[in-house]
Design a protein around this motif. Structure first.
Motif, mmCIF file in Angstrom:
data_model
loop_
_atom_site.group_PDB
_atom_site.id
_atom_site.type_symbol
_atom_site.label_atom_id
_atom_site.label_comp_id
_atom_site.label_asym_id
_atom_site.label_seq_id
_atom_site.Cartn_x
_atom_site.Cartn_y
_atom_site.Cartn_z
ATOM 1 N N HIS A 80 51.239 88.307 68.736
ATOM 2 C CA HIS A 80 50.634 89.512 68.168
ATOM 3 C C HIS A 80 49.460 89.170 67.243
ATOM 4 O O HIS A 80 48.391 89.766 67.323
ATOM 5 N N GLU A 83 46.546 88.160 69.237
ATOM 6 C CA GLU A 83 45.869 89.329 69.812
ATOM 7 C C GLU A 83 44.882 89.924 68.792
ATOM 8 O O GLU A 83 43.756 90.269 69.131
ATOM 9 N N HIS A 84 45.318 89.996 67.535
ATOM 10 C CA HIS A 84 44.403 90.507 66.500
ATOM 11 C C HIS A 84 43.225 89.550 66.285
ATOM 12 O O HIS A 84 42.078 89.976 66.190
ATOM 13 N N GLU A 176 51.677 95.870 59.405
ATOM 14 C CA GLU A 176 51.890 96.659 60.623
ATOM 15 C C GLU A 176 53.356 96.536 61.052
ATOM 16 O O GLU A 176 54.002 97.533 61.402
ATOM 17 N N TYR A 844 47.304 98.860 57.949
ATOM 18 C CA TYR A 844 47.070 98.689 59.384
ATOM 19 C C TYR A 844 45.870 99.508 59.821
ATOM 20 O O TYR A 844 45.087 99.105 60.674
HETATM 21 ZN ZN LIG Z 1 48.849 94.930 65.908
#
Ligand SMILES: [Zn+2]
Length: 983
Positions: A80, A83-84, A176, A844
């Motif tokens: 994750h 991905e960011h 998040e 977030y």
């Molecule tokens: Zn995320």
């Protein structure tokens, strides 16, 4: 004017394609899909093993995605956070946040990135060819050559902070996931999958457990990228009116020319079969730890979800056992006299192996074993008796309908198709079957003709050792326990800190702040300019006043026909709005004259694949409120008579006398609302902040906001006695009579002449009991605008994050200032709020929006660790916009941000519904043109003028969701959601 250098590069590829060494992709096969008027093409690049699956379609949308199998073996959030980070700068685009920069430089109708349990996907959709190739370049570079900068790791992943010498954690993904953990469903699902899929990647939390995220280092993240994001692992997918070769040439030049070695493709592990069924206990967060928050879940491990037979048999099991109120398991659980079916029921293809869930929630501890016995004995009964053939036939019809359906949910329909097919391709399935199910559906038609077939599917469940029985236990200390673990770890880490460590943390903080303030030259990124987009609004189906109020349209719908019966219910007084909403929510779960609720539900399911009631409020230019109640059905074109029969039955033959059923539905609604208080915190805060500012928002608050929670408490009391239930029944009957007193408008659409044929059938069959048509409305009590004081409230339920909102009343979209207000919202988001609330504040999300249909200007943070400081940032943002001098590029980006939302294509039937709402509001083409011109021609001076006039000089309304009330609440008054809702 084709502005970007990318347009030139596109032509370069025609040249490059002539070079033999560049023909990287080989065509494997093509498959025509007549139901979709599409063709699927499959390619592979032999040197690397990279795959490309292309769907030629004729719609406006051009979709791209690249997916990688990401199979972490720890819950530190590596997939994750990667991905960011991939979206935070790459070799060709070494700016701080190319993804967010492109959000404002592109007319893309969808841009995002997703981390699933076993894969990470980077998708986008655009309707503009230049824009598509611009984004393709940015996405390819982001995925394959990201910078993975250390400071971005601190910002997006996690970092230590030192505030007055006290150690803390911060980070976007860290916060998040704290927000994600507020959902009891998250804990429940992880509790099931970590046991039944033990030993696989599904055992860990790919999103990241905030307690485990601080175990991830920057180097571990870089290693994960190197081993997982490689052409040998990649699946590229595209759809739309595009040549596959042009996309492949771009992939070849940008990626394959630089990374050609192959390595073995990763496929997620298979869980080992249980020797015997197992049991476990799963703790889930609870607001109060009430004694009726226990649950019982049974989970079965089935075959591989990429095998069509496995997938379709699992959907048959869902439909046959749970598909409607008469389906045996659904009926048994709903009429048990305790609890209700859980939110996790039916088949689940999110892992490589299909799972099947059956369970109940809302139980006492003593009822959990009863629920288990009930589920088991019902399954045994079905294994003996089977289910009706018509039920299974309807299930197959639904699958056929889904395959043809062109409607979009949260994303464009073509992208949804690609996202469904991607896991099939990644789990070594045959991707053709994900797009085209005709062959398997035909085979299943003959399977279900044998009455023994379904019984054997159920017997397999009964005899399978791959079964987990979970007892779900509510835990009121869930969050405080997690907070305590976090505090203990921080205390431990703090005790170990040397002076050098403290100096390093302080230096990192300084470096990150400097990094966040550095202005990067975004010129390197391609962009669409205001001069590149059409000056005309997108065309919508044109409505004209009709004496009979029947409106029919021909749309491209793959043979699906749709009808809506629309009642103008604006005259229903405000005191009845909660009853109107309850009516809309309960009607399709109640019976019909001559049919009890179970018979009616089963009958309707056999007649049409899609049916529902909805309420659509809208605000007229003078501020008055109008409300439409719509009942709709969608079905295959050969089912027109069924559409008519179902719509007619529900409006002409209602019944409200099933007291036991009504009581169950009321209790279900009350309990679900109570369970979701923290999860819906952001929703409640946004309702509370804008309700005082606009009629339409006041209505939404009354039916679904904090105000509706008081009605929830009232329903709880009414459901407790037979007299109370009878009173609810009487109110619903009264609302029904008020609705059908008016003659409705009829909306129909379908392929070719289908919409007109359907309209004729409806017109002939429809009872004309009402006298007034929907178009001429006498203003009801609902249009009286009572001025209300702005909100100043902190809504509270237990959680680990906040959501902050501030709003102002501004003119609606027909006003001359509307264009500048919409551009101002984009400028606030792009230039101030994203940096202050997300990058620096750790929330977030942070953004501003202008709602022209209600006249509300909103700033909001989402999953925010801060509260009072965020409100100070909101106030400062207004001054910053007024005091700053923005470049033409920044203003143009804001304009493009508005235009792309305006130009988002709607699915054909949704466009008809949108055209109807515009017609009802009197928003004609001239109004839309004027607004668009106001946006396209907007200047910085105009933006500052409206910000001064409406925000700086206006009165702000403030409402936050607060996860705890010990923090500085910035002067907001606390309102406890649980108390309000009658917990
Ligand atoms: Zn995320």
């Amino acid at each position: 004017m084709p502005s970007s250098n990318v347009f030139m590069a596109y032509h370069d590829h025609c040249h490059i394609l002539k070079e033999p060494y560049m023909s990287h992709f080989e065509h494997l096969r093509s498959h025509a899909i007549p139901a979709l008027q599409a063709t699927m093409e499959e390619y592979v690049a032999p040197a690397s093993g990279a795959r490309h699956i292309h769907l030629t379609t004729t719609g406006a949308d051009m979709a791209f995605l690249v997916g990688f199998p990401t199979v972490p073996d720890a819950s530190d959030g590596r997939a994750h956070i990667l991905e960011h980070l991939a979206l935070c700068g790459s070799q060709r685009y070494p700016v701080r946040d190319p993804f967010f920069a492109m959000l404002r430089r592109s007319t893309a109708t969808f841009m995002n990135a997703f981390t699933y349990a076993d894969r990470t996907v980077y998708p986008f959709v655009s309707t503009d060819e230049n824009d598509f190739y611009n984004l393709l370049d940015v996405y390819l570079d982001a995925a394959f050559f990201p910078k993975l900068d250390y400071l971005n790791f601190l910002q997006e992943g996690w970092r230590y902070t030192l505030t007055d010498g006290v150690l803390g954690y911060q980070g976007v993904v860290f916060n998040e996931m704290k927000g994600a953990f507020a959902d009891p469903g998250h804990a429940l699902y992880k509790g099931l999958t970590s046991t039944i899929l033990s030993g696989t990647t599904y055992e860990v939390d790919s999103g990241g457990d905030p307690l485990a995220i601080p175990e991830l280092t920057h180097q571990m993240l870089k290693d994960f990228h190197a081993s997982h994001y490689h052409p040998s692992q990649a699946v590229f997918m595209t759809a739309g009116p595009l040549p596959a070769a042009a996309v492949q040439a771009r992939i070849a030049e940008r990626v394959l020319a630089r990374q050609i070695d192959a390595s073995t493709r990763r496929v997620p592990q298979l869980a080992s079969a249980f020797a015997a069924p197992q049991r476990n206990t799963v703790r889930i967060p609870s607001q109060q730890g009430r004694d009726n928050e226990f649950g019982l879940q049974m989970t079965w491990l089935m075959g591989e979800s990429a095998i069509p037979k496995v997938a379709f048999e699992a959907s048959l099991l869902s439909a046959g056992l749970l598909g409607d109120a008469a389906a045996p398991l659904m009926k048994a659980m709903e009429t048990a006299g305790y609890g209700r079916p859980s939110g996790f029921n039916g088949h689940d293809d999110s892992a490589r192996q299909m799972l099947f869930h059956v369970g109940m929630e809302g139980l006492t501890e003593a009822q959990a074993p009863l629920a288990e016995a009930l589920i088991w004995s019902t399954l045994e009964q079905v294994a003996e008796q089977g289910v009706e053939h018509a039920t299974l036939q309807a299930a197959l019809r639904d699958l056929k309908y889904q395959q043809r359906n062109t409607r979009s949910g949260s994303m464009p329909n073509v992208l949804e198709r690609l996202l469904v097919a991607l896991p099939v391709a990644m789990r070594d399935g045959d991707v053709v079957t994900a797009f085209d199910s005709d062959a398997i559906l035909q085979a299943m038609e003959s399977d279900i003709a044998d009455p023994a077939y379904f019984k054997s599917l159920v017997r397999n469940l009964l005899s399978s050792p791959g079964r987990l029985v979970s007892t779900i236990v509510p835990d009121a200390a869930y969050f405080s326990d997690r907070d305590a673990v976090e505090s203990a770890r921080l205390a431990q880490a703090s005790a170990r800190l040397t002076d050098a460590d403290r100096a390093r943390i302080a230096a990192d903080t300084v470096a990150l702040e400097a990094h966040q303030k550095t202005a990067f030259d975004t010129q390197v990124l391609p962009r669409i300019r205001p001069g590149d987009v059409s000056t005309q609004p997108r065309a919508l189906p044109a409505f004209a006043p009709a004496a009979d109020d029947i409106h029919a349209f021909s749309i491209g719908s793959n043979g699906i026909s749709s009808a809506s019966i629309v009642y103008d219910v604006s005259a229903i007084p405000a005191a009845d709005w909660p009853w109107l909403a309850l009516y809309t929510q309960l009607r399709d779960d109640l019976g019909l004259e001559g049919q009890d609720y179970a018979e009616a539900g089963a009958w309707r399911q056999r007649m049409v694949p899609s049916f529902g009631f909805d309420l659509q409020p809208f605000q007229m230019p003078d501020g008055a409120l109008r409300i439409d109640l719509t009942v709709s059905a969608n079905a295959l074109r050969e089912e027109h008579a069924n559409i008519v029969a179902v719509l007619d039955a529900y409006m002409a033959r209602p019944r409200f006398d099933e007291a036991v059923r009504l009581r169950y539905l009321l209790e279900r609604k009350v309990e679900n609302t109570l369970d979701d208080l923290a999860q819906a915190g952001s929703h409640y805060a946004s309702m509370a902040v804008s309700a005082p500012l606009a009629q339409v928002r006041r209505f939404q608050d009354a039916i679904a906001g904090p105000t509706a929670l008081a009605f929830n408490a009232r329903l709880k009391t009414l459901a407790a006695t037979p007299e109370g239930v009878a009173q609810v029944a009487a109110e619903l009957a009264r609302i029904h009579a008020a609705i059908v007193a008016r003659r409705p408008s009829i909306l129909c659409a379908g392929s070719g002449d289908d919409g007109h044929d359907l309209a004729r059938l409806l017109a002939a069959a429809w009872p004309t009991s009402g006298t007034t048509t929907g178009a001429a409305v006498a203003p009801g009590a609902s249009s009286e605008a009572a001025p209300q004081a702005p909100a100043n409230v902190a809504l509270h339920a237990a959680g680990q994050v906040n959501h902050c909102n501030i709003a102002w009343a501004v003119p609606m979209s027909h006003d001359d200032d509307a264009g500048a207000l919409s551009v101002a919202a984009e400028l606030f988001t792009n230039q101030v709020l994203h940096t202050a609330l997300r990058e620096a504040g750790g929330a977030y999300g942070g953004s501003a929006s202008y709602a022209g249909d209600s006249g509300v200007f909103l700033m909001a943070s989402f999953r925010d660790p801060r509260l009072a400081a965020t409100y100070r940032d909101f106030d400062a943002a207004v001054d910053t916009i007024l005091a700053s001098d923005y470049s033409d590029e920044q203003v143009e980006e804001a304009i493009i941000g508005v235009i792309k939302k305006l130009d988002k294509p709607e699915a054909p039937w949704d466009a008809v519904r949108l055209g109807w709402r515009m017609f009802r509001r009197g928003t004609d083409m001239a109004t839309r043109e004027r607004f668009r011109q106001g946006v396209l021609g907007c200047t910085q001076a105009q933006v500052k003028a409206v910000v001064q006039k409406y925000l700086k000089n206006g009165t702000a309304s403030r409402a936050a969701f607060a996860g705890n009330t010990e923090q500085d609440l910035g002067g907001l008054a606390v309102l406890d959601l649980s108390v309000l809702a009658g917990a």
